[in-house]
Design a protein around this motif. Structure first.
Motif, PDB file in Angstrom:
ATOM      1  N   SER A  60      -0.429  -7.871   9.197  1.00 29.07           N
ATOM      2  CA  SER A  60      -0.898  -7.865   7.800  1.00 29.07           C
ATOM      3  C   SER A  60      -1.066  -6.440   7.293  1.00 29.07           C
ATOM      4  O   SER A  60      -0.776  -6.149   6.126  1.00 29.07           O
ATOM      5  CB  SER A  60      -2.234  -8.603   7.672  1.00 29.07           C
ATOM      6  N   THR A  61      -1.517  -5.555   8.168  1.00 29.11           N
ATOM      7  CA  THR A  61      -1.682  -4.155   7.747  1.00 29.11           C
ATOM      8  C   THR A  61      -0.326  -3.571   7.367  1.00 29.11           C
ATOM      9  O   THR A  61      -0.187  -2.892   6.345  1.00 29.11           O
ATOM     10  CB  THR A  61      -2.332  -3.332   8.881  1.00 29.11           C
ATOM     11  N   LEU A  62       0.705  -3.866   8.168  1.00 35.83           N
ATOM     12  CA  LEU A  62       2.041  -3.381   7.838  1.00 35.83           C
ATOM     13  C   LEU A  62       2.505  -3.986   6.507  1.00 35.83           C
ATOM     14  O   LEU A  62       3.029  -3.273   5.643  1.00 35.83           O
ATOM     15  CB  LEU A  62       3.032  -3.736   8.972  1.00 35.83           C
ATOM     16  N   ALA A  63       2.304  -5.315   6.338  1.00 38.24           N
ATOM     17  CA  ALA A  63       2.728  -5.976   5.096  1.00 38.24           C
ATOM     18  C   ALA A  63       2.069  -5.293   3.901  1.00 38.24           C
ATOM     19  O   ALA A  63       2.719  -5.013   2.887  1.00 38.24           O
ATOM     20  CB  ALA A  63       2.361  -7.464   5.151  1.00 38.24           C
ATOM     21  N   ARG A  64       0.782  -4.969   4.032  1.00 43.10           N
ATOM     22  CA  ARG A  64       0.056  -4.346   2.931  1.00 43.10           C
ATOM     23  C   ARG A  64       0.542  -2.911   2.675  1.00 43.10           C
ATOM     24  O   ARG A  64       0.555  -2.454   1.538  1.00 43.10           O
ATOM     25  CB  ARG A  64      -1.443  -4.351   3.214  1.00 43.10           C
ATOM     26  N   CYS A  65       0.920  -2.204   3.751  1.00 40.95           N
ATOM     27  CA  CYS A  65       1.484  -0.853   3.559  1.00 40.95           C
ATOM     28  C   CYS A  65       2.832  -0.942   2.835  1.00 40.95           C
ATOM     29  O   CYS A  65       3.165  -0.088   2.014  1.00 40.95           O
ATOM     30  CB  CYS A  65       1.668  -0.137   4.896  1.00 40.95           C
ATOM     31  N   LEU A  66       3.609  -1.991   3.140  1.00 41.08           N
ATOM     32  CA  LEU A  66       4.941  -2.120   2.533  1.00 41.08           C
ATOM     33  C   LEU A  66       4.868  -2.321   1.018  1.00 41.08           C
ATOM     34  O   LEU A  66       5.765  -1.929   0.291  1.00 41.08           O
ATOM     35  CB  LEU A  66       5.726  -3.294   3.152  1.00 41.08           C
ATOM     36  N   VAL A  67       3.780  -2.971   0.560  1.00 43.80           N
ATOM     37  CA  VAL A  67       3.655  -3.193  -0.893  1.00 43.80           C
ATOM     38  C   VAL A  67       2.670  -2.190  -1.526  1.00 43.80           C
ATOM     39  O   VAL A  67       2.334  -2.296  -2.684  1.00 43.80           O
ATOM     40  CB  VAL A  67       3.211  -4.635  -1.230  1.00 43.80           C
ATOM     41  N   ARG A  68       2.208  -1.260  -0.713  1.00 47.84           N
ATOM     42  CA  ARG A  68       1.248  -0.218  -1.123  1.00 47.84           C
ATOM     43  C   ARG A  68      -0.107  -0.783  -1.546  1.00 47.84           C
ATOM     44  O   ARG A  68      -0.758  -0.256  -2.432  1.00 47.84           O
ATOM     45  CB  ARG A  68       1.851   0.675  -2.222  1.00 47.84           C
ATOM     46  N   LEU A  69      -0.504  -1.877  -0.909  1.00 53.46           N
ATOM     47  CA  LEU A  69      -1.906  -2.301  -1.056  1.00 53.46           C
ATOM     48  C   LEU A  69      -2.775  -1.439  -0.160  1.00 53.46           C
ATOM     49  O   LEU A  69      -3.972  -1.327  -0.353  1.00 53.46           O
ATOM     50  CB  LEU A  69      -2.064  -3.781  -0.691  1.00 53.46           C
ATOM     51  N   HIS A  70      -2.191  -0.900   0.914  1.00 56.08           N
ATOM     52  CA  HIS A  70      -2.821   0.155   1.711  1.00 56.08           C
ATOM     53  C   HIS A  70      -1.956   1.402   1.574  1.00 56.08           C
ATOM     54  O   HIS A  70      -0.729   1.290   1.531  1.00 56.08           O
ATOM     55  CB  HIS A  70      -2.799  -0.175   3.216  1.00 56.08           C
ATOM     56  N   GLU A  71      -2.608   2.564   1.564  1.00 58.09           N
ATOM     57  CA  GLU A  71      -1.861   3.822   1.683  1.00 58.09           C
ATOM     58  C   GLU A  71      -1.703   4.111   3.179  1.00 58.09           C
ATOM     59  O   GLU A  71      -2.644   3.888   3.945  1.00 58.09           O
ATOM     60  CB  GLU A  71      -2.632   4.978   1.027  1.00 58.09           C
ATOM     61  N   CYS A  72      -0.541   4.601   3.581  1.00 62.45           N
ATOM     62  CA  CYS A  72      -0.351   4.951   5.002  1.00 62.45           C
ATOM     63  C   CYS A  72      -1.147   6.222   5.305  1.00 62.45           C
ATOM     64  O   CYS A  72      -1.268   7.085   4.446  1.00 62.45           O
ATOM     65  CB  CYS A  72       1.099   5.281   5.316  1.00 62.45           C
ATOM     66  N   ASP A  73      -1.628   6.352   6.542  1.00 67.83           N
ATOM     67  CA  ASP A  73      -2.259   7.611   6.963  1.00 67.83           C
ATOM     68  C   ASP A  73      -1.213   8.596   7.473  1.00 67.83           C
ATOM     69  O   ASP A  73      -1.375   9.806   7.395  1.00 67.83           O
ATOM     70  CB  ASP A  73      -3.284   7.353   8.076  1.00 67.83           C
ATOM     71  N   GLY A  74      -0.157   8.064   8.051  1.00 67.58           N
ATOM     72  CA  GLY A  74       0.925   8.916   8.533  1.00 67.58           C
ATOM     73  C   GLY A  74       2.240   8.200   8.294  1.00 67.58           C
ATOM     74  O   GLY A  74       2.256   6.983   8.118  1.00 67.58           O
ATOM     75  N   GLY A  75       3.339   8.967   8.300  1.00 61.86           N
ATOM     76  CA  GLY A  75       4.646   8.354   8.055  1.00 61.86           C
ATOM     77  C   GLY A  75       4.796   7.979   6.590  1.00 61.86           C
ATOM     78  O   GLY A  75       4.004   8.402   5.737  1.00 61.86           O
ATOM     79  N   ARG A  76       5.840   7.191   6.287  1.00 60.06           N
ATOM     80  CA  ARG A  76       6.040   6.809   4.886  1.00 60.06           C
ATOM     81  C   ARG A  76       6.768   5.493   4.774  1.00 60.06           C
ATOM     82  O   ARG A  76       7.430   5.046   5.720  1.00 60.06           O
ATOM     83  CB  ARG A  76       6.758   7.921   4.123  1.00 60.06           C
ATOM     84  N   VAL A  77       6.617   4.900   3.590  1.00 58.96           N
ATOM     85  CA  VAL A  77       7.367   3.693   3.254  1.00 58.96           C
ATOM     86  C   VAL A  77       8.341   4.086   2.147  1.00 58.96           C
ATOM     87  O   VAL A  77       7.946   4.703   1.152  1.00 58.96           O
ATOM     88  CB  VAL A  77       6.430   2.559   2.790  1.00 58.96           C
TER      89      VAL A  77
END
Ligand SMILES: Nc1ncnc2c1ncn2[C@@H]1O[C@H](COP(=O)(O)OP(=O)(O)OP(=O)(O)O)[C@@H](O)[C@H]1O
Ligand code: SF4
Ligand SMILES: [Mg+2]
Length: 331
Positions: A60-77
């Motif tokens: 779920s954390t990855l899914a949320r990073c993919l739609v930018r509901l979470h900002e990544c701490d490292g790396g990028r989408v």
């Protein structure tokens, strides 16, 4: 169906771990839950990519990073070649429309005081999808698309069953004409018979609208049914990705092998449910060194404790991260 549309590149995400009052008084250092630990994954245009793994592995954390509901701490989408963390204003709104997330429980995200027509019209108006005089016609089209009767438009969410509410959630996501749907446990809360209907609707829509779908789910049988490719996650990392049949018939990573062996639904003749792998799942606060799976892997050897295995090719379109197997030439 080969071009990556959405890419996670070495994405990491930590959550601050709330300290007890005693820890605060004793000035113990703050800890973090390492939810994602360098996830790299390509989602190809037009495909359905399944994401599986034990509870807490970061799906779920990855899914949320993919739609930018979470900002990544490292790396990028990266979406369509653009780092999504750099988007702002109109570009960000356009991204939000093009990449839509559908949640497990649409009821909590559907305003109970609004009718279905108001819910869908709002999405159409906010994203300026249609002039005012065409909104009712578009609402009718959307209901047709998700196979809900036209009289659903003037009812409130509580008047619908779980499966119907999930259809309303899908219609709302489709209102803004997205390219990508990220579905997190879309049908987990539904009865098995209703699950099949919603999943088949998703398959039909994917084909009809040429959608790209990221399908996060616990149920391996469903993932096998719906996905072109499947990614397996362990402790916030992708450990294997392969075309669906290759993954299920010839899993290469020891964790995937354990996960599939533990799932009776993959082989209906098997009745017992075994644990996915021996031993406890390590805490995401204190991650193992080297290969994250080494504390539970039946094949672990010295190097596994110190060296992180990279994802390397194991066959056509098949990658896995394990020191055991010799990499095959990239295909
Ligand atoms: N908002 C948050 N605050 C603190 N920790 C979180 C938060 N969201 C997730 N976590 C932690 O991050 C880790 C990954 O959680 P995540 O929900 O992404 O896993 P999951 O694979 O989706 O699990 P499940 O299959 O149970 O849905 C877990 O240890 C979880 O407790
Ligand atoms: S790298 Fe080592 S510990 Fe990790 S999966 Fe392979 S054999 Fe097991
Ligand atoms: Mg989850």
């Amino acid at each position: 169906m080969t071009e990556p549309l959405l890419r996670a590149i070495d994405v990491s995400k930590d959550f601050a771990f709330s300290r007890s009052l005693l820890d605060v008084v004793r000035s113990k250092p703050a800890k973090a839950v390492h939810a994602l630990n360098g996830v790299s994954l390509d989602v190809k245009r037009g495909e359905t990519l399944g994401i599986v793994g034990e509870s807490g592995c970061g799906k779920s954390t990855l899914a949320r990073c993919l739609v930018r509901l979470h900002e990544c701490d490292g790396g990028r989408v990266v979406f369509n070649g653009t780092d999504i963390s750099k988007l702002s204003g109109a570009d960000r709104r356009a991204f939000n429309a093009r990449v839509q997330m559908i949640f497990q429980d649409p009821y909590s995200s559907l305003n109970p005081r609004m009718t279905v027509r108001q819910i869908l019209s709002e999405a159409l108006r906010v994203h300026k999808m249609r002039p005012a005089d065409q909104i009712d016609a578009r609402v009718a089209e959307l209901l047709d698309l998700v196979r809900l009767p036209q009289d659903a438009a003037d009812r409130h969410p509580h008047a619908f069953s779980g499966g119907q509410r999930q259809r309303i959630g899908i219609a709302r996501a489709l209102a803004v004409e997205p390219e990508v749907l990220v579905a997190d446990e879309l049908v987990s809360a539904l009865d098995v018979s209703v699950q099949a209907q919603v999943v088949n609707l998703l398959l039909e829509l994917q084909d009809r609208l040429s959608l790209t779908v990221v399908f996060v789910a616990h149920d391996l049988r469903l993932v096998r049914h719906i996905s072109h490719r499947v990614a397996v996650m362990y402790l916030g990392k992708v450990v294997e990705v392969a075309p669906t049949e290759a993954l299920f018939s010839n899993p290469r990573h020891p964790y995937t092998q354990a996960l599939l062996a533990a799932a009776p639904e993959v082989d209906p003749t098997r009745r017992t449910r075994r644990v996915a792998a021996k031993g406890e799942l390590p805490s995401p606060i204190d991650l193992p060194t080297g290969c994250l799976f080494h504390t539970r892997c039946p094949h672990a050897f010295d190097r596994c404790q110190s060296d992180v295995p990279p994802l390397t090719s194991r066959g056509p379109g098949h990658i896995a991260a394990c020191h055991l197997l010799q990499p095959e030439p990239l295909t």
